[in-house]
Design a protein around this motif. Structure first.
Motif, PDB file in Angstrom:
ATOM      1  N   TYR A  78      31.473  45.972  40.766  1.00 25.55           N
ATOM      2  CA  TYR A  78      30.369  45.059  39.923  1.00 25.55           C
ATOM      3  C   TYR A  78      29.062  45.395  40.697  1.00 25.55           C
ATOM      4  CZ  TYR A  78      28.022  41.180  37.977  1.00 25.55           C
ATOM      5  OH  TYR A  78      26.757  40.593  37.152  1.00 25.55           O
ATOM      6  N   ASN A  79      28.027  45.903  40.160  1.00 25.92           N
ATOM      7  CA  ASN A  79      26.697  46.301  40.927  1.00 25.92           C
ATOM      8  C   ASN A  79      26.976  46.977  42.251  1.00 25.92           C
ATOM      9  OD1 ASN A  79      25.663  44.951  38.725  1.00 25.92           O
ATOM     10  ND2 ASN A  79      25.240  42.999  39.774  1.00 25.92           N
ATOM     11  N   GLU A  80      27.607  47.953  42.139  1.00 23.19           N
ATOM     12  CA  GLU A  80      27.984  48.675  43.336  1.00 23.19           C
ATOM     13  C   GLU A  80      27.286  50.252  43.470  1.00 23.19           C
ATOM     14  OE1 GLU A  80      29.011  47.247  45.769  1.00 23.19           O
ATOM     15  OE2 GLU A  80      30.601  45.923  45.160  1.00 23.19           O
ATOM     16  N   SER A 140      28.068  45.703  34.957  1.00 22.57           N
ATOM     17  CA  SER A 140      27.293  46.061  36.078  1.00 22.57           C
ATOM     18  C   SER A 140      25.775  45.957  35.513  1.00 22.57           C
ATOM     19  CB  SER A 140      27.309  47.201  36.944  1.00 22.57           C
ATOM     20  OG  SER A 140      28.349  46.793  37.631  1.00 22.57           O
ATOM     21  N   LYS A 185      36.849  39.905  39.637  1.00 19.18           N
ATOM     22  CA  LYS A 185      37.672  41.162  40.011  1.00 19.18           C
ATOM     23  C   LYS A 185      38.923  40.877  39.384  1.00 19.18           C
ATOM     24  CE  LYS A 185      39.278  43.006  44.514  1.00 19.18           C
ATOM     25  NZ  LYS A 185      39.432  42.832  45.879  1.00 19.18           N
ATOM     26  N   ASP A 197      32.935  49.459  47.860  1.00 17.07           N
ATOM     27  CA  ASP A 197      31.796  49.193  48.610  1.00 17.07           C
ATOM     28  C   ASP A 197      31.778  49.874  49.993  1.00 17.07           C
ATOM     29  OD1 ASP A 197      33.771  47.808  49.870  1.00 17.07           O
ATOM     30  OD2 ASP A 197      32.899  45.827  49.346  1.00 17.07           O
ATOM     31  N   SER A 237      27.544  41.412  48.995  1.00 21.31           N
ATOM     32  CA  SER A 237      28.948  40.926  48.912  1.00 21.31           C
ATOM     33  C   SER A 237      28.891  40.263  47.348  1.00 21.31           C
ATOM     34  CB  SER A 237      29.505  40.231  49.778  1.00 21.31           C
ATOM     35  OG  SER A 237      30.578  39.428  49.384  1.00 21.31           O
ATOM     36  N   LYS A 238      29.977  40.131  46.539  1.00 20.91           N
ATOM     37  CA  LYS A 238      30.046  39.175  45.465  1.00 20.91           C
ATOM     38  C   LYS A 238      30.850  38.059  45.963  1.00 20.91           C
ATOM     39  CE  LYS A 238      28.470  42.787  43.748  1.00 20.91           C
ATOM     40  NZ  LYS A 238      28.326  43.678  44.879  1.00 20.91           N
ATOM     41  N   ASN A 262      31.296  34.221  47.308  1.00 23.53           N
ATOM     42  CA  ASN A 262      30.200  33.100  47.850  1.00 23.53           C
ATOM     43  C   ASN A 262      31.191  32.269  48.558  1.00 23.53           C
ATOM     44  OD1 ASN A 262      29.456  30.422  47.662  1.00 23.53           O
ATOM     45  ND2 ASN A 262      27.971  31.003  46.297  1.00 23.53           N
TER      46      ASN A 262
END
Ligand SMILES: Nc1nc2c(ncn2[C@@H]2O[C@H](COP(=O)(O)OP(=O)(O)OP(=O)(O)O)[C@@H](O)[C@H]2O)c(=O)[nH]1
Ligand SMILES: [Mg+2]
Length: 314
Positions: A12-14, A41, A70, A92, A211-212, A214
């Motif tokens: 995701y957004n990588e 993404s 994920k 990543d 990083s995804k 939090n």
């Protein structure tokens, strides 16, 4: 016998790292099929990954999952992809593909159903990980799970895993986000799968890659998962403790009116009598729930074992 290997990379957004990750894994295992699972993404992850198959010359394709998270991506991969061995890693560049042969070996030679890359054995993770709260969360979850399930895993939350088809096709993923790793480790321990840990290196994300995770929201999720572990897997312990606490409180509340009655033949503290009765009912209810849920959990383990007995490597 030749075994097909599927490498699953949720992304995701990588856009910064997805192609390098694919290239890295292709270099380590050129026969494997590589699947990138993208969840809409907002950057060029999807386009870059699609183009990379031609450039690199690797087998596989990009799968798209409309639900975020994920775990949803991995669930889709486990449902749609057929292979003998499944590899799960991040897109990543944090997990080195050079460790893959060591992780694959126990599953390929039938010694394990699931192999976990342990990032803690070399001490690199501690050095590279810049978030102390993550370290704390990792340790807390690991200690709790190991003591509840009599395990000795060094890294419960690792995202670098190799799994047999038997494990993957008998594992219904129920979580949605980052509880996935915790859920997977517990499932493996609780159902008695053969688990092997292999030390793995860990690199920080490259500059500009985010990083995804939090720390706060995913930390809360980890706590929620821990609570649900007690309810689902160890209900006897959890609800018996609740029952014990209610019973102790009932005794404390009831002691005053009882003593009063013994000494004066009267009861003046009526509210305490009502409170003690209520707490006694709660204690009995909790104990009944403990016994019922424990029976259900045992039934689930039994059914899973039966399912594995009938499982044929199709
Ligand atoms: N398809 C998909 N992939 C996701 C989603 N969220 C995270 N991922 C991927 O899952 C992998 C793990 O996420 P990370 O953010 O790296 O989490 P982490 O590995 O615990 O944290 P780092 O130590 O910072 O790498 C990465 O490849 C992410 O791109 C999602 O919603 N959908
Ligand atoms: Mg990662």
């Amino acid at each position: 016998m030749f075994k097909t290997i599927a490498i699953i990379l949720p992304a995701y957004n990588e856009e910064l790292t997805v192609v390098d990750t694919m290239r890295d894994f292709f270099g380590a295992c050129p026969d494997a099929e590589i699947y990138v699972i993208d969840s809409a993404s907002e950057d060029r992850t999807y386009e870059l990954a699609r183009e990379a198959y031609q450039q690199i010359g690797c087998k596989g394709y990009v799968l798209r999952e409309s639900r975020g998270g994920k775990a949803a991506a991995i669930r889709k991969a486990f449902m749609e992809i057929e292979a003998d061995v499944y590899v799960m890693a991040d897109a990543d560049m944090t997990y080195p593909a050079s460790d893959l042969p060591a992780l694959l070996a126990p599953v390929l030679n039938g010694r394990a159903d699931i192999v976990c890359g342990n990032r803690h054995s070399s001490g690199v993770y501690k050095r590279e990980n810049k978030r102390p709260l993550h370290d704390f969360g990792n340790n807390l979850t690991r200690r709790l799970i190991n003591s509840l399930f009599k395990g000795s895993l060094g890294d419960i939350l690792t995202g670098y895993r190799v799994m047999s088809k038997r494990f993957v096709k008998n594992y219904p993923i129920l979580s949605d986000g980052f509880e996935l790793e915790t859920e997977m480790s517990i499932h493996a321990l609780d159902k008695g799968y053969f688990i092997v840990e292999v030390p793995t290196d860990y690199r920080s994300r490259p500059e500009g890659s985010f990083s995804k995770l939090n720390t706060l929201t995913d930390g809360v999720l980890v706590l929620k998962t821990i609570f649900s572990i007690f309810v689902k897997y160890r209900p006897l312990l959890f609800f018996s403790l609740c029952s014990f606490a209610f019973a102790a409180a009932a005794l404390a509340a009831g002691a005053i009116p009882v003593m009063e009655y013994i000494h004066t033949d009267k009861i003046l503290h009526i509210p305490l009598v009502i409170l003690a009765s209520g707490l006694s009912i709660l204690a009995m209810l909790s104990f009944s729930v403990a016994v019922i849920l424990d029976g259900l959990a045992a039934g689930q383990r039994f059914n899973h074992a039966l399912q594995l007995l009938h499982w044929r490597n199709r």
